[in-house]
Design a protein around this motif. Structure first.
Motif, PDB file in Angstrom:
ATOM      1  N   GLU A  42       0.864  -1.179   0.000  1.00  0.00           N
ATOM      2  CA  GLU A  42       0.000   0.000   0.000  1.00  0.00           C
ATOM      3  C   GLU A  42       0.896   1.223   0.000  1.00  0.00           C
ATOM      4  N   HIS A  43       0.763   2.041  -1.038  1.00  0.00           N
ATOM      5  CA  HIS A  43       1.647   3.184  -1.206  1.00  0.00           C
ATOM      6  C   HIS A  43       1.141   4.448  -0.542  1.00  0.00           C
ATOM      7  N   GLU A  44      -0.124   4.722  -0.726  1.00  0.00           N
ATOM      8  CA  GLU A  44      -0.622   6.022  -0.310  1.00  0.00           C
ATOM      9  C   GLU A  44      -2.100   5.927   0.046  1.00  0.00           C
ATOM     10  N   GLU A  45      -2.502   6.752   0.990  1.00  0.00           N
ATOM     11  CA  GLU A  45      -3.909   6.803   1.382  1.00  0.00           C
ATOM     12  C   GLU A  45      -4.264   8.264   1.645  1.00  0.00           C
ATOM     13  N   TRP A  46      -5.396   8.706   1.101  1.00  0.00           N
ATOM     14  CA  TRP A  46      -5.840  10.079   1.334  1.00  0.00           C
ATOM     15  C   TRP A  46      -7.354  10.156   1.215  1.00  0.00           C
ATOM     16  N   ALA A  47      -7.909  11.210   1.786  1.00  0.00           N
ATOM     17  CA  ALA A  47      -9.359  11.436   1.722  1.00  0.00           C
ATOM     18  C   ALA A  47      -9.607  12.757   1.006  1.00  0.00           C
ATOM     19  N   LYS A  48     -10.636  12.739   0.172  1.00  0.00           N
ATOM     20  CA  LYS A  48     -10.997  13.956  -0.556  1.00  0.00           C
ATOM     21  C   LYS A  48     -12.504  13.960  -0.756  1.00  0.00           C
ATOM     22  N   ASP A  49     -13.153  15.008  -0.339  1.00  0.00           N
ATOM     23  CA  ASP A  49     -14.603  15.167  -0.483  1.00  0.00           C
ATOM     24  C   ASP A  49     -15.358  13.983   0.112  1.00  0.00           C
ATOM     25  N   GLY A  50     -14.894  13.496   1.257  1.00  0.00           N
ATOM     26  CA  GLY A  50     -15.576  12.398   1.934  1.00  0.00           C
ATOM     27  C   GLY A  50     -15.316  11.021   1.344  1.00  0.00           C
ATOM     28  N   VAL A  51     -14.383  10.914   0.399  1.00  0.00           N
ATOM     29  CA  VAL A  51     -14.045   9.629  -0.223  1.00  0.00           C
ATOM     30  C   VAL A  51     -12.610   9.264   0.162  1.00  0.00           C
ATOM     31  N   LEU A  52     -12.412   8.020   0.597  1.00  0.00           N
ATOM     32  CA  LEU A  52     -11.091   7.536   0.960  1.00  0.00           C
ATOM     33  C   LEU A  52     -10.454   6.861  -0.256  1.00  0.00           C
ATOM     34  N   TYR A  53      -9.261   7.287  -0.609  1.00  0.00           N
ATOM     35  CA  TYR A  53      -8.536   6.727  -1.745  1.00  0.00           C
ATOM     36  C   TYR A  53      -7.313   5.980  -1.225  1.00  0.00           C
ATOM     37  N   ARG A  54      -7.015   4.840  -1.841  1.00  0.00           N
ATOM     38  CA  ARG A  54      -5.819   4.064  -1.514  1.00  0.00           C
ATOM     39  C   ARG A  54      -5.150   3.604  -2.801  1.00  0.00           C
ATOM     40  N   GLU A  55      -3.833   3.747  -2.829  1.00  0.00           N
ATOM     41  CA  GLU A  55      -3.054   3.206  -3.950  1.00  0.00           C
ATOM     42  C   GLU A  55      -2.368   1.946  -3.474  1.00  0.00           C
ATOM     43  N   ARG A  56      -2.495   0.875  -4.255  1.00  0.00           N
ATOM     44  CA  ARG A  56      -1.896  -0.415  -3.921  1.00  0.00           C
ATOM     45  C   ARG A  56      -1.206  -0.988  -5.144  1.00  0.00           C
ATOM     46  N   THR A  57      -0.170  -1.765  -4.867  1.00  0.00           N
ATOM     47  CA  THR A  57       0.509  -2.501  -5.927  1.00  0.00           C
ATOM     48  C   THR A  57       0.532  -3.971  -5.532  1.00  0.00           C
ATOM     49  N   THR A  58       0.065  -4.820  -6.427  1.00  0.00           N
ATOM     50  CA  THR A  58       0.123  -6.264  -6.211  1.00  0.00           C
ATOM     51  C   THR A  58       0.944  -6.867  -7.342  1.00  0.00           C
ATOM     52  N   MET A  59       1.913  -7.697  -6.968  1.00  0.00           N
ATOM     53  CA  MET A  59       2.754  -8.347  -7.974  1.00  0.00           C
ATOM     54  C   MET A  59       2.700  -9.851  -7.778  1.00  0.00           C
ATOM     55  N   GLN A  60       2.551 -10.588  -8.871  1.00  0.00           N
ATOM     56  CA  GLN A  60       2.534 -12.045  -8.863  1.00  0.00           C
ATOM     57  C   GLN A  60       3.865 -12.547  -9.420  1.00  0.00           C
ATOM     58  N   PHE A  61       4.421 -13.574  -8.760  1.00  0.00           N
ATOM     59  CA  PHE A  61       5.683 -14.151  -9.194  1.00  0.00           C
ATOM     60  C   PHE A  61       5.521 -15.650  -9.396  1.00  0.00           C
ATOM     61  N   HIS A  62       6.193 -16.176 -10.404  1.00  0.00           N
ATOM     62  CA  HIS A  62       6.203 -17.611 -10.700  1.00  0.00           C
ATOM     63  C   HIS A  62       7.631 -17.989 -11.084  1.00  0.00           C
ATOM     64  N   ARG A  63       8.135 -19.024 -10.481  1.00  0.00           N
ATOM     65  CA  ARG A  63       9.446 -19.562 -10.851  1.00  0.00           C
ATOM     66  C   ARG A  63       9.285 -21.054 -11.092  1.00  0.00           C
ATOM     67  N   THR A  64       9.727 -21.517 -12.247  1.00  0.00           N
ATOM     68  CA  THR A  64       9.677 -22.943 -12.575  1.00  0.00           C
ATOM     69  C   THR A  64      11.103 -23.453 -12.704  1.00  0.00           C
ATOM     70  N   ILE A  65      11.390 -24.496 -11.945  1.00  0.00           N
ATOM     71  CA  ILE A  65      12.726 -25.083 -11.920  1.00  0.00           C
ATOM     72  C   ILE A  65      12.637 -26.477 -12.517  1.00  0.00           C
ATOM     73  N   PRO A  66      13.344 -26.720 -13.611  1.00  0.00           N
ATOM     74  CA  PRO A  66      13.316 -28.053 -14.205  1.00  0.00           C
ATOM     75  C   PRO A  66      13.949 -29.078 -13.266  1.00  0.00           C
ATOM     76  N   LEU A  67      13.383 -30.255 -13.212  1.00  0.00           N
ATOM     77  CA  LEU A  67      13.908 -31.343 -12.390  1.00  0.00           C
ATOM     78  C   LEU A  67      14.715 -32.300 -13.265  1.00  0.00           C
ATOM     79  N   PRO A  68      15.714 -32.961 -12.683  1.00  0.00           N
ATOM     80  CA  PRO A  68      16.546 -33.875 -13.469  1.00  0.00           C
ATOM     81  C   PRO A  68      15.731 -35.033 -14.049  1.00  0.00           C
TER      82      PRO A  68
END
Length: 76
Positions: A42-68
């Motif tokens: 969550e980066h930032e949170e602010w209120a304006k004109d009675g509305v609450l705003y939030r900025e969020r960043t979600t990142m998905q990661f995938h790693r595939t490791i080959p097996l012998p």
């Protein structure tokens, strides 16, 4: 990833932060090990004109490791 001296065990070691380590999903397939995780910031949170705003960043990661080739999955 390393194999035991007797060849019966494969060991994979991952260096993950505590937050990430709690949400990691592992999937074993016949020829690969896949790790999946997400982070959320969550980066930032602010209120304006009675509305609450939030900025969020979600990142998905995938790693595939080959097996012998010839690796047997299951109880030893």
């Amino acid at each position: 990833m390393r194999q035991s001296s007797d060849g019966g065990t494969m060991v994979a070691t991952f260096d993950l932060s505590r937050e990430v380590a709690q949400d990691v999903h592992l999937q074993f397939m016949s020829k690969a090990l896949t790790l999946t995780w997400a982070t959320r910031d969550e980066h930032e949170e602010w209120a304006k004109d009675g509305v609450l705003y939030r900025e969020r960043t979600t990142m998905q990661f995938h790693r595939t490791i080959p097996l012998p080739n010839g690796l047997q999955m299951g109880p030893s």
